[in-house]
Scaffold this motif. Structure first.
Motif, PDB file in Angstrom:
ATOM      1  N   TRP A 155       0.824  -1.185  -0.077  1.00  0.00           N
ATOM      2  CA  TRP A 155       0.026   0.070  -0.097  1.00  0.00           C
ATOM      3  C   TRP A 155       0.827   1.319  -0.089  1.00  0.00           C
ATOM      4  O   TRP A 155       0.296   2.404  -0.548  1.00  0.00           O
ATOM      5  CB  TRP A 155      -1.022  -0.105   1.139  1.00  0.00           C
ATOM      6  N   CYS A 156       1.966   1.148   0.471  1.00  0.00           N
ATOM      7  CA  CYS A 156       2.884   2.331   0.529  1.00  0.00           C
ATOM      8  C   CYS A 156       4.188   2.263  -0.318  1.00  0.00           C
ATOM      9  O   CYS A 156       5.019   3.022  -0.184  1.00  0.00           O
ATOM     10  CB  CYS A 156       3.397   2.629   1.956  1.00  0.00           C
ATOM     11  N   THR A 157       4.215   1.294  -1.175  1.00  0.00           N
ATOM     12  CA  THR A 157       5.333   1.246  -2.181  1.00  0.00           C
ATOM     13  C   THR A 157       5.625   2.440  -3.006  1.00  0.00           C
ATOM     14  O   THR A 157       4.606   2.951  -3.549  1.00  0.00           O
ATOM     15  CB  THR A 157       4.921   0.104  -3.147  1.00  0.00           C
ATOM     16  N   GLY A 158       6.585   2.846  -2.889  1.00  0.00           N
ATOM     17  CA  GLY A 158       7.166   4.280  -3.699  1.00  0.00           C
ATOM     18  C   GLY A 158       6.615   5.576  -2.938  1.00  0.00           C
ATOM     19  O   GLY A 158       7.293   6.524  -3.539  1.00  0.00           O
ATOM     20  N   PHE A 159       6.362   5.500  -1.408  1.00  0.00           N
ATOM     21  CA  PHE A 159       6.247   6.610  -0.771  1.00  0.00           C
ATOM     22  C   PHE A 159       7.515   7.285  -0.429  1.00  0.00           C
ATOM     23  O   PHE A 159       8.326   6.449   0.142  1.00  0.00           O
ATOM     24  CB  PHE A 159       5.340   6.399   0.391  1.00  0.00           C
ATOM     25  N   TYR A 160       7.647   8.474  -0.369  1.00  0.00           N
ATOM     26  CA  TYR A 160       8.871   9.233   0.192  1.00  0.00           C
ATOM     27  C   TYR A 160       8.355  10.134   1.530  1.00  0.00           C
ATOM     28  O   TYR A 160       7.484  10.649   1.401  1.00  0.00           O
ATOM     29  CB  TYR A 160       9.492   9.845  -1.017  1.00  0.00           C
ATOM     30  N   THR A 166       5.331  20.802   4.608  1.00  0.00           N
ATOM     31  CA  THR A 166       4.152  20.016   3.892  1.00  0.00           C
ATOM     32  C   THR A 166       3.344  19.334   4.595  1.00  0.00           C
ATOM     33  O   THR A 166       2.220  19.374   4.676  1.00  0.00           O
ATOM     34  CB  THR A 166       4.623  19.249   2.563  1.00  0.00           C
ATOM     35  N   ILE A 167       3.987  18.760   5.767  1.00  0.00           N
ATOM     36  CA  ILE A 167       3.215  18.152   6.855  1.00  0.00           C
ATOM     37  C   ILE A 167       2.038  19.070   7.594  1.00  0.00           C
ATOM     38  O   ILE A 167       0.653  18.801   7.505  1.00  0.00           O
ATOM     39  CB  ILE A 167       4.048  17.414   7.976  1.00  0.00           C
ATOM     40  N   GLU A 168       2.734  20.053   7.869  1.00  0.00           N
ATOM     41  CA  GLU A 168       1.511  21.234   8.464  1.00  0.00           C
ATOM     42  C   GLU A 168       0.263  21.612   7.543  1.00  0.00           C
ATOM     43  O   GLU A 168      -0.454  21.588   7.827  1.00  0.00           O
ATOM     44  CB  GLU A 168       2.729  22.501   8.564  1.00  0.00           C
ATOM     45  N   TYR A 258      -1.844   7.999   2.918  1.00  0.00           N
ATOM     46  CA  TYR A 258      -2.200   8.301   1.345  1.00  0.00           C
ATOM     47  C   TYR A 258      -2.111   9.954   1.489  1.00  0.00           C
ATOM     48  O   TYR A 258      -1.949  10.525   0.455  1.00  0.00           O
ATOM     49  CB  TYR A 258      -3.613   8.048   1.182  1.00  0.00           C
ATOM     50  N   VAL A 259      -2.862  10.557   2.491  1.00  0.00           N
ATOM     51  CA  VAL A 259      -2.945  12.030   2.586  1.00  0.00           C
ATOM     52  C   VAL A 259      -1.602  12.762   2.372  1.00  0.00           C
ATOM     53  O   VAL A 259      -1.364  13.590   1.652  1.00  0.00           O
ATOM     54  CB  VAL A 259      -3.851  12.288   3.818  1.00  0.00           C
ATOM     55  N   PHE A 260      -0.625  12.312   3.411  1.00  0.00           N
ATOM     56  CA  PHE A 260       0.550  12.959   3.378  1.00  0.00           C
ATOM     57  C   PHE A 260       1.481  12.630   2.342  1.00  0.00           C
ATOM     58  O   PHE A 260       2.378  13.317   1.751  1.00  0.00           O
ATOM     59  CB  PHE A 260       1.115  12.863   4.799  1.00  0.00           C
ATOM     60  N   PHE A 261       1.631  11.470   2.060  1.00  0.00           N
ATOM     61  CA  PHE A 261       2.620  10.723   0.963  1.00  0.00           C
ATOM     62  C   PHE A 261       2.364  10.362  -0.047  1.00  0.00           C
ATOM     63  O   PHE A 261       3.341  10.125  -1.077  1.00  0.00           O
ATOM     64  CB  PHE A 261       3.453   9.676   2.034  1.00  0.00           C
ATOM     65  N   GLY A 262       1.072  10.339  -0.746  1.00  0.00           N
ATOM     66  CA  GLY A 262       0.498   9.612  -1.800  1.00  0.00           C
ATOM     67  C   GLY A 262       0.937  10.336  -3.017  1.00  0.00           C
ATOM     68  O   GLY A 262       1.725   9.502  -3.916  1.00  0.00           O
ATOM     69  N   ASP A 263       1.198  11.770  -2.997  1.00  0.00           N
ATOM     70  CA  ASP A 263       1.568  12.137  -4.276  1.00  0.00           C
ATOM     71  C   ASP A 263       3.302  12.044  -4.541  1.00  0.00           C
ATOM     72  O   ASP A 263       3.471  12.404  -5.518  1.00  0.00           O
ATOM     73  CB  ASP A 263       1.551  13.796  -4.237  1.00  0.00           C
ATOM     74  N   THR A 264       3.981  11.431  -3.525  1.00  0.00           N
ATOM     75  CA  THR A 264       5.417  11.387  -3.942  1.00  0.00           C
ATOM     76  C   THR A 264       5.722  10.395  -4.684  1.00  0.00           C
ATOM     77  O   THR A 264       6.910  10.375  -5.040  1.00  0.00           O
ATOM     78  CB  THR A 264       5.985  11.173  -2.238  1.00  0.00           C
ATOM     79  N   ILE A 265       4.823   9.585  -5.019  1.00  0.00           N
ATOM     80  CA  ILE A 265       5.213   8.443  -6.028  1.00  0.00           C
ATOM     81  C   ILE A 265       5.618   8.984  -7.331  1.00  0.00           C
ATOM     82  O   ILE A 265       6.324   8.457  -8.257  1.00  0.00           O
ATOM     83  CB  ILE A 265       3.974   7.606  -6.154  1.00  0.00           C
ATOM     84  N   ALA A 276      15.277  18.680  -5.344  1.00  0.00           N
ATOM     85  CA  ALA A 276      14.292  17.930  -5.942  1.00  0.00           C
ATOM     86  C   ALA A 276      14.703  16.374  -6.645  1.00  0.00           C
ATOM     87  O   ALA A 276      15.556  16.616  -7.591  1.00  0.00           O
ATOM     88  CB  ALA A 276      12.978  18.355  -6.627  1.00  0.00           C
ATOM     89  N   ILE A 277      14.650  15.321  -5.962  1.00  0.00           N
ATOM     90  CA  ILE A 277      14.979  13.974  -6.416  1.00  0.00           C
ATOM     91  C   ILE A 277      13.776  13.463  -7.005  1.00  0.00           C
ATOM     92  O   ILE A 277      12.904  12.989  -6.234  1.00  0.00           O
ATOM     93  CB  ILE A 277      15.826  13.361  -5.597  1.00  0.00           C
ATOM     94  N   PRO A 278      13.705  12.948  -8.501  1.00  0.00           N
ATOM     95  CA  PRO A 278      12.630  12.347  -8.968  1.00  0.00           C
ATOM     96  C   PRO A 278      12.603  11.159  -8.630  1.00  0.00           C
ATOM     97  O   PRO A 278      13.755  10.419  -8.323  1.00  0.00           O
ATOM     98  CB  PRO A 278      12.554  12.713 -10.503  1.00  0.00           C
ATOM     99  N   PRO A 279      11.573  10.193  -8.644  1.00  0.00           N
ATOM    100  CA  PRO A 279      11.704   8.703  -8.328  1.00  0.00           C
ATOM    101  C   PRO A 279      12.374   8.071  -9.469  1.00  0.00           C
ATOM    102  O   PRO A 279      12.185   8.425 -10.699  1.00  0.00           O
ATOM    103  CB  PRO A 279      10.159   8.421  -8.304  1.00  0.00           C
ATOM    104  N   PRO A 280      12.982   6.976  -9.374  1.00  0.00           N
ATOM    105  CA  PRO A 280      13.569   6.372 -10.392  1.00  0.00           C
ATOM    106  C   PRO A 280      12.785   5.880 -11.596  1.00  0.00           C
ATOM    107  O   PRO A 280      13.168   5.573 -12.707  1.00  0.00           O
ATOM    108  CB  PRO A 280      14.002   5.072  -9.714  1.00  0.00           C
ATOM    109  N   TRP A 281      11.464   5.836 -11.363  1.00  0.00           N
ATOM    110  CA  TRP A 281      10.409   5.131 -12.617  1.00  0.00           C
ATOM    111  C   TRP A 281       9.882   6.583 -13.219  1.00  0.00           C
ATOM    112  O   TRP A 281       8.998   6.304 -13.997  1.00  0.00           O
ATOM    113  CB  TRP A 281       9.098   4.598 -11.661  1.00  0.00           C
ATOM    114  N   LYS A 282      10.429   7.742 -12.804  1.00  0.00           N
ATOM    115  CA  LYS A 282       9.721   8.882 -13.569  1.00  0.00           C
ATOM    116  C   LYS A 282       9.763   8.835 -15.065  1.00  0.00           C
ATOM    117  O   LYS A 282      10.581   8.762 -15.753  1.00  0.00           O
ATOM    118  CB  LYS A 282      10.673   9.995 -12.945  1.00  0.00           C
ATOM    119  N   GLY A 283       8.411   9.128 -15.601  1.00  0.00           N
ATOM    120  CA  GLY A 283       8.401   9.128 -17.141  1.00  0.00           C
ATOM    121  C   GLY A 283       8.205   7.657 -17.560  1.00  0.00           C
ATOM    122  O   GLY A 283       8.001   7.287 -18.694  1.00  0.00           O
TER     123      GLY A 283
END
Ligand SMILES: Nc1ncnc2c1ncn2[C@@H]1O[C@H](COP(=O)(O)OP(=O)(O)OP(=O)(O)O)[C@@H](O)[C@H]1O
Length: 302
Positions: A155-160, A166-168, A258-265, A276-283
């Motif tokens: 469920w949290c695979t790929g979360f950073y 941003t938490i705030e 999901y609320v806090f980390f979902g978009d980091t994928i 900013a470091i993109p995820p290795p699967w970007k694109g």
């Protein structure tokens, strides 16, 4: 093949294999999706397609659920964070065996190399033990060389982790705790820190497939699917399992993830230098949007 989502997953995986023709390491594929969306259901059908004629590939299917800490260590995590309701039991980042997971994922990547051991043991976590709190069992699953594809679902695979400000912002904009489950910003900050080393896991991925609910704003589908899953399970085991209210409380604990980390994928993370470091699967990642009746609404590369 009767599941449309599996068709999309299969085509994506075969496309990725084609792109890296000649590579000796297995294609490592992360699969992310919320509770009950069908990660296990769909990846098992996917695996069966991949291992059967005409493809005849060898596949290891790993659930992040099997990388939870053993029961005694889960109890220690809970004791070490007595005020954090997010860490009272398995589920959130901080409750997985990061060291073991890193070793397993790195070994899987190298499994086909001539000087590698050739087998990788993957633990099994039995969720029914200790009154549902779960524990790792003695038996393990073994992946062997030659390995073509390793699929890692969770469920949290790929979360950073995300920046503190941003938490705030998200704590306020999401309306704070949901339903019966009160948590504080500080609790999320602890999870955020515990999520940091998971980046090492995701660095082993070649691609990622996200199963995403069509209605993301309310998370209603996540509750609906997880309740359906429990009903289905109860019909098979003589009615044992959670009530609908218990399922709602159970899912509540995961929603902050999901609320806090979902978009980091999609967006990756910001390193200690503010870069900013993109995820290795970007694109090269696939999102399959799933509707209420489990139909595929659309798919996009991101
Ligand atoms: N496409 C589908 N068609 C019919 N039933 C499905 C489909 N996808 C999933 N299900 C059913 O929905 C339930 C939840 O699926 P599954 O266990 O695969 O979800 P999951 O994403 O792995 O959830 P969790 O993270 O809680 O393990 C199961 O009972 C499964 O049989």
């Amino acid at each position: 093949m009767t599941e449309p989502a599996v068709g999309f997953m299969l085509r994506h995986i075969l496309g990725c294999r084609k792109q890296r023709a000649g590579a000796t390491s297995p294609l490592v594929v992360g699969v992310q999706g919320p509770q009950g969306i069908g990660k296990s259901f769909l990846t098992e059908i996917l695996r069966d397609e991949l291992i059967s004629p005409p493809l005849n590939l060898s596949v290891a299917l790993i659930s992040l659920d099997d990388l939870y800490l053993p029961h005694s260590e889960l109890a220690r995590v809970a004791d070490d964070h007595p005020h954090n309701p997010l860490l009272q039991g398995r589920g959130l980042p901080g409750t997985h065996d990061v060291t073991l997971g890193t070793k397993i994922l790195n070994s899987l990547r190298r499994i086909n190399e001539p000087d590698a051991e050739g087998t990788v043991s993957i633990p099994i976590f039995d969720k029914s033990l200790h009154s549902g709190r779960g524990d790792r069992i003695e038996r393990a699953t073994v992946a062997s060389r030659p390995l073509d594809v390793a699929i890692i679902e969770g469920w949290c695979t790929g979360f950073y982790p995300i920046p503190p400000e941003t938490i705030e912002e998200r704590y306020v904009s999401s309306g704070g705790p949901r339903h019966s489950f009160p948590y504080r910003k500080e609790d999320v900050s602890e999870i955020n820190e515990l999520l940091r080393p998971y980046a090492g896991w995701w660095s082993t991925f070649d691609t990622l497939i996200q199963l995403s609910p069509s209605d993301k704003s309310s998370f209603d589908l996540v509750y609906k699917w997880r309740i359906e899953q429990e009903h289905f399970m109860k019909t098979r085991n003589g009615g044992r399992g959670m009530t609908d209210d218990q399922v709602v409380s159970f899912v509540d604990r995961y929603i902050p993830g999901y609320v806090f980390f979902g978009d980091t994928i999609e967006n990756g993370y910001t390193d200690e230098h503010g870069q900013a470091i993109p995820p290795p699967w970007k694109g090269n990642a696939l999102r399959i949007v799933i509707g209420a009746e489990r139909e595929v609404v659309r798919s996009v590369i991101f």
